[in-house]
Design a protein around this motif. Structure first.
Motif, PDB file in Angstrom:
ATOM      1  N   ILE A  94      -5.239   1.561 -12.326  1.00 31.30           N
ATOM      2  CA  ILE A  94      -4.355   0.327 -12.649  1.00 31.30           C
ATOM      3  C   ILE A  94      -3.765  -0.031 -11.453  1.00 31.30           C
ATOM      4  N   ARG A 113      -4.129  -7.316 -10.891  1.00 37.39           N
ATOM      5  CA  ARG A 113      -3.916  -8.635 -11.616  1.00 37.39           C
ATOM      6  C   ARG A 113      -4.174  -9.910 -10.562  1.00 37.39           C
ATOM      7  N   LEU A 138       4.671  -2.889 -13.158  1.00 34.87           N
ATOM      8  CA  LEU A 138       3.586  -3.272 -13.716  1.00 34.87           C
ATOM      9  C   LEU A 138       3.880  -4.607 -14.335  1.00 34.87           C
ATOM     10  N   LEU A 139       3.337  -5.831 -14.102  1.00 34.67           N
ATOM     11  CA  LEU A 139       3.517  -6.977 -14.688  1.00 34.67           C
ATOM     12  C   LEU A 139       2.556  -7.249 -15.595  1.00 34.67           C
ATOM     13  N   SER A 177      -4.688  -2.578  -2.058  1.00 34.76           N
ATOM     14  CA  SER A 177      -5.441  -2.457  -0.793  1.00 34.76           C
ATOM     15  C   SER A 177      -6.733  -2.070  -1.282  1.00 34.76           C
ATOM     16  N   LEU A 190      -6.510  -9.734  -4.022  1.00 32.89           N
ATOM     17  CA  LEU A 190      -6.596  -8.494  -3.571  1.00 32.89           C
ATOM     18  C   LEU A 190      -7.778  -7.828  -4.229  1.00 32.89           C
ATOM     19  N   GLY A 221      -4.216  -4.871 -16.216  1.00 31.87           N
ATOM     20  CA  GLY A 221      -4.723  -3.456 -16.310  1.00 31.87           C
ATOM     21  C   GLY A 221      -4.082  -2.778 -17.378  1.00 31.87           C
ATOM     22  N   SER A 222      -3.001  -3.331 -17.977  1.00 34.84           N
ATOM     23  CA  SER A 222      -2.287  -2.357 -19.229  1.00 34.84           C
ATOM     24  C   SER A 222      -2.984  -2.676 -20.483  1.00 34.84           C
ATOM     25  N   THR A 249      -5.241  -1.989  -8.125  1.00 30.52           N
ATOM     26  CA  THR A 249      -6.082  -1.834  -6.879  1.00 30.52           C
ATOM     27  C   THR A 249      -5.260  -2.200  -5.519  1.00 30.52           C
ATOM     28  N   ALA A 306       1.524   1.131 -10.232  1.00 30.37           N
ATOM     29  CA  ALA A 306       2.619   0.497 -10.655  1.00 30.37           C
ATOM     30  C   ALA A 306       3.372   0.717 -11.859  1.00 30.37           C
ATOM     31  N   ILE A 313       0.927  -1.031   0.092  1.00 24.34           N
ATOM     32  CA  ILE A 313      -0.096   0.063  -0.088  1.00 24.34           C
ATOM     33  C   ILE A 313       0.720   1.027  -0.039  1.00 24.34           C
ATOM     34  N   ALA A 315      -7.804  -8.348 -13.668  1.00 20.37           N
ATOM     35  CA  ALA A 315      -7.141  -8.637 -15.229  1.00 20.37           C
ATOM     36  C   ALA A 315      -5.754  -7.779 -15.187  1.00 20.37           C
TER      37      ALA A 315
HETATM   38  N1  SAH Z   1      -3.165   1.664  -5.456  1.00 21.08           N
HETATM   39  C1  SAH Z   1      -2.614   0.531  -4.127  1.00 21.08           C
HETATM   40  C2  SAH Z   1      -1.213   0.457  -4.208  1.00 21.08           C
HETATM   41  C3  SAH Z   1      -0.805  -0.583  -5.455  1.00 21.08           C
HETATM   42  S1  SAH Z   1       0.505  -1.526  -5.520  1.00 21.08           S
HETATM   43  C4  SAH Z   1      -3.213   1.053  -2.921  1.00 21.08           C
HETATM   44  O1  SAH Z   1      -3.674   2.075  -2.604  1.00 21.08           O
HETATM   45  O2  SAH Z   1      -3.004   0.222  -2.107  1.00 21.08           O
HETATM   46  C5  SAH Z   1       0.694  -2.066  -7.114  1.00 21.08           C
HETATM   47  C6  SAH Z   1      -0.457  -2.833  -7.505  1.00 21.08           C
HETATM   48  O3  SAH Z   1      -0.357  -3.065  -9.022  1.00 21.08           O
HETATM   49  C7  SAH Z   1      -0.378  -4.246  -7.038  1.00 21.08           C
HETATM   50  O4  SAH Z   1      -1.284  -4.973  -6.109  1.00 21.08           O
HETATM   51  C8  SAH Z   1      -0.164  -5.145  -8.254  1.00 21.08           C
HETATM   52  O5  SAH Z   1      -0.571  -6.620  -8.094  1.00 21.08           O
HETATM   53  C9  SAH Z   1      -0.774  -4.166  -9.417  1.00 21.08           C
HETATM   54  N2  SAH Z   1      -0.386  -4.587 -10.584  1.00 21.08           N
HETATM   55  C10 SAH Z   1       1.047  -4.858 -11.171  1.00 21.08           C
HETATM   56  N3  SAH Z   1       0.829  -4.951 -12.602  1.00 21.08           N
HETATM   57  C11 SAH Z   1      -0.449  -5.084 -12.960  1.00 21.08           C
HETATM   58  C12 SAH Z   1      -1.120  -5.048 -14.021  1.00 21.08           C
HETATM   59  N4  SAH Z   1      -0.400  -5.467 -15.157  1.00 21.08           N
HETATM   60  N5  SAH Z   1      -2.340  -5.055 -14.200  1.00 21.08           N
HETATM   61  C13 SAH Z   1      -3.068  -4.785 -13.017  1.00 21.08           C
HETATM   62  N6  SAH Z   1      -2.705  -4.570 -11.640  1.00 21.08           N
HETATM   63  C14 SAH Z   1      -1.239  -4.758 -11.847  1.00 21.08           C
END
Ligand code: SAH
Length: 213
Positions: free
Chosen positions: A84, A107, A206-207, A88, A111, A134-135, A86, A151, A60, A132
């Motif tokens: 993109i 993803r 971002l994965l 926490s 979560l 998200g990219s 979420t 991310a 977070i 999903a």
């Molecule tokens: N906004 C969040 C913090 C996010 S940490 C909060 O307020 O708590 C970054 C998040 O991005 C992680 O949960 C990770 O799983 C997600 N993430 C990484 N690559 C992603 C992708 N391609 N699509 C969607 N989510 C992704």
């Protein structure tokens, strides 16, 4: 510890001292109890200005970074926002206090389910969650007035640029995952995009594809 008046005052003071000065953003952050989004061992540190570990090896973000990103996004009450990452759900909850509707994607199914449960428990009804990669954005609901990535990508993903409304704003960290990244703001113009570098940040990468949990 609870989000009582004294804790709120300290929390808001720390945000202001780090440059979060937009009154609407501060008011939104006062309405969302970060402890609801930080579970387990670290719950008692929810009001400190620190990133904290959450499930699935994610984090977070630090409250002041959440505040600065939200401020840079210049959200207004009519906006449809896509987030993109979420995680926490904390950032999405703050956006939900400022925008008309928030779509948030992660993803990791685990979560997304946990965040949805917190939104329901807090009667937040203007957030749509989904699992999903998200990219690719969310073509069914495009265009978006605002897009926020929490991310880091090496470059702004093409589908997200395409799903931004003309006049819309996207805020995202860009750069290699193991290095210092830059937070940038992209504004979609009638013809092309305007890029603005805001500050140095550090985010998880971002994965591609879905997570295992
Ligand atoms: N906004 C969040 C913090 C996010 S940490 C909060 O307020 O708590 C970054 C998040 O991005 C992680 O949960 C990770 O799983 C997600 N993430 C990484 N690559 C992603 C992708 N391609 N699509 C969607 N989510 C992704």
């Amino acid at each position: 510890m609870s989000f009582d008046a004294a804790t709120k005052m300290q929390f808001l003071y720390a945000l202001r001292s780090k440059g979060v000065t937009d009154t609407n953003v501060l008011t939104a952050m006062e309405k969302v109890d970060r402890a609801d989004y930080v579970k387990g061992t670290f719950a008692d540190r929810a009001y400190e200005d620190m990133p904290l570990p959450i499930a699935c090896g994610q984090t977070i973000s630090q409250p002041s970074v959440v505040g600065l990103m939200t401020q840079a996004l210049q959200v207004s009450a009519r906006d449809k926002v896509l987030e993109i990452g979420t995680g926490s759900g904390y950032q999405a909850a703050i956006l939900s206090k400022l925008a008309r509707r928030v779509y948030t994607v992660d993803r990791y199914r685990r979560l997304v389910h946990a965040a949805r449960a917190v939104f329901e428990a807090n009667d937040i009804t203007n957030i749509t969650t989904f699992t999903a990669d998200g990219s690719h954005g969310f073509a069914e609901q495009a265009p978006f007035d605002r897009i926020l990535l929490t991310a880091a990508a090496e470059d702004p993903p093409g589908p997200l640029l395409a799903q931004l409304r003309v006049g819309g704003i996207m805020v995202l960290p860009v750069g290699q995952s193991d290095a210092v990244q830059s937070l940038i703001r992209v504004t979609r113009l009638e013809h092309g995009y305007d890029y603005d570098e805001l500050r140095a940040v550090r985010f998880v990468p971002l994965l591609e594809g879905l997570g295992q949990e």
